[in-house]
Design a protein around this motif. Structure first.
Motif, PDB file in Angstrom:
ATOM      1  N   CYS A 147       4.303 -35.707 -28.517  1.00 53.31           N
ATOM      2  CA  CYS A 147       4.524 -37.105 -28.163  1.00 53.31           C
ATOM      3  C   CYS A 147       5.764 -37.136 -27.283  1.00 53.31           C
ATOM      4  O   CYS A 147       6.847 -37.385 -27.737  1.00 53.31           O
ATOM      5  N   GLY A 148       5.605 -36.773 -26.023  1.00 50.58           N
ATOM      6  CA  GLY A 148       6.784 -36.538 -25.193  1.00 50.58           C
ATOM      7  C   GLY A 148       7.185 -35.090 -25.401  1.00 50.58           C
ATOM      8  O   GLY A 148       6.789 -34.483 -26.388  1.00 50.58           O
ATOM      9  N   LYS A 149       7.989 -34.552 -24.520  1.00 46.24           N
ATOM     10  CA  LYS A 149       8.203 -33.098 -24.566  1.00 46.24           C
ATOM     11  C   LYS A 149       9.032 -32.597 -25.745  1.00 46.24           C
ATOM     12  O   LYS A 149       8.934 -31.448 -26.124  1.00 46.24           O
ATOM     13  N   ASP A 150       9.814 -33.455 -26.342  1.00 48.27           N
ATOM     14  CA  ASP A 150      10.684 -32.999 -27.423  1.00 48.27           C
ATOM     15  C   ASP A 150      10.330 -33.570 -28.791  1.00 48.27           C
ATOM     16  O   ASP A 150      11.033 -33.317 -29.754  1.00 48.27           O
ATOM     17  N   VAL A 151       9.288 -34.368 -28.852  1.00 52.43           N
ATOM     18  CA  VAL A 151       8.970 -35.064 -30.101  1.00 52.43           C
ATOM     19  C   VAL A 151       7.506 -34.860 -30.457  1.00 52.43           C
ATOM     20  O   VAL A 151       6.632 -34.926 -29.590  1.00 52.43           O
ATOM     21  N   GLU A 152       7.255 -34.609 -31.739  1.00 51.81           N
ATOM     22  CA  GLU A 152       5.894 -34.401 -32.202  1.00 51.81           C
ATOM     23  C   GLU A 152       5.629 -35.341 -33.379  1.00 51.81           C
ATOM     24  O   GLU A 152       6.450 -35.452 -34.282  1.00 51.81           O
TER      25      GLU A 152
END
Ligand SMILES: [Zn+2]
Length: 305
Positions: free
Chosen positions: A35-40
């Motif tokens: 969910c965005g490059k740094d968030v899952e």
């Protein structure tokens, strides 16, 4: 159990749509999505139907400055695991009468570099398969006198206001336990009830038949927010575990705690009884998460930290 989720992933300037079908794993359904490059964002659940409890997890590569989630008009509060500072969790309760359908869950996070990330998932809720149960109870509990009608309305409002209050900190730590030792759940959560031939409210908890006088234990650490005699549930204790999570213990023979007290997991709250509208000695145990009436066995199955 199949849960179809549509994730809408949006970073400022870029919007991507990703369809995700969760696959079935015996005992647990789990999936994750970047969910965005740094968030899952991860969702885990053993069920995805009326009365179920979902665990929302957000993993990030660095600590998040801010994290918020919205579900069904409620703000879900996250807690951070002690050992994992880049993992945050929140509970999402699906009310037992929530109509089957698609409901959005939106998550908004702010990274340490001030970049904002938003995700939204559409959680598909399926109808629970609840049996119809016909019971005979004392007439006074079905044909309410004007005085008792007024009393039950007042008690319903009191409980509603209590469950709507969200304590911002998490008071529990570790796994939730079943409150009565050695007792088997009746498996009657959600049953549509017909009392003396008349349709009543669905059963909002699990019953644990046990001998009168058996100790009833706190399912987890929490604050006593109600210790009183109510019309339907008789002698009742309610614990606030924080973050919108409450456990309710009904039909007690006696109460051993007082309002305001913080109790630890396993503390004796009272004794099993048959006070209020009960057909025999048992504990009525129910749980609220973000005001939703959920199957209490759902919190026992939660992974502990
Ligand atoms: Zn019950």
């Amino acid at each position: 159990m199949r849960l179809n989720i549509l994730f809408r992933v949006g970073l400022i300037g870029t919007v991507a749509f990703v369809y995700l079908a969760l696959f079935s794993i015996p005992g647990e359904t789990r999936d994750s999505r970047v969910c965005g490059k740094d968030v899952e964002l991860r969702l885990s659940s053993s069920e995805s139907s009326q009365g179920s409890l979902l665990l929302v997890e957000v993993h990030s590569t660095s600590p998040l400055a801010e994290l918020k989630a919205q579900w069904d008009g409620h703000t879900l509060l996250f807690w951070r695991e002690n050992s994992q500072e880049n993992v945050q969790r929140a509970l999402l309760g699906v009310d037992l009468e929530r109509p089957a359908g698609q409901y959005p869950l939106t998550v908004a996070a702010q990274l340490e570099n001030r970049e904002r990330v938003t995700c939204s998932a559409v959680v598909s809720v399926k109808a629970g398969r609840f049996a119809i149960e016909r019971l005979r109870v004392r007439r006074q509990f079905v044909d309410l006198s004007p005085k008792n009608l007024e009393r039950t309305a007042r008690e319903r409002q009191r409980l509603g206001e209590l469950f709507a209050r969200v304590t911002p900190e998490r008071l529990w730590q570790g796994a939730f336990r079943v409150p009565v030792d050695g007792a088997q759940a009746a498996g009657n959560f959600g049953r549509r009830r017909v009392l003396n031939g008349r349709p009543g409210m669905p059963h909002n908890g699990e019953d644990f038949p046990a001998v009168a006088g058996a100790p009833v234990h706190a399912a987890q650490r929490g604050r006593v927010v109600l210790a009183d005699e109510l019309f339907f549930s008789g002698n009742t204790v309610v614990l606030d575990h924080g973050l919108g999570l409450y456990t309710f213990y009904g039909h007690l023979e006696s109460i051993a705690v007082t309002v305001g007290e913080v109790v630890e997991v396993g503390t004796t709250l009272g004794r099993v009884g048959a006070t209020g509208r009960a057909t025999g000695a048992h504990l009525h145990w129910s749980v609220r998460a973000n005001e939703a009436r959920i199957n209490p066995l759902g919190i026992v199955r939660l992974p502990a930290d």
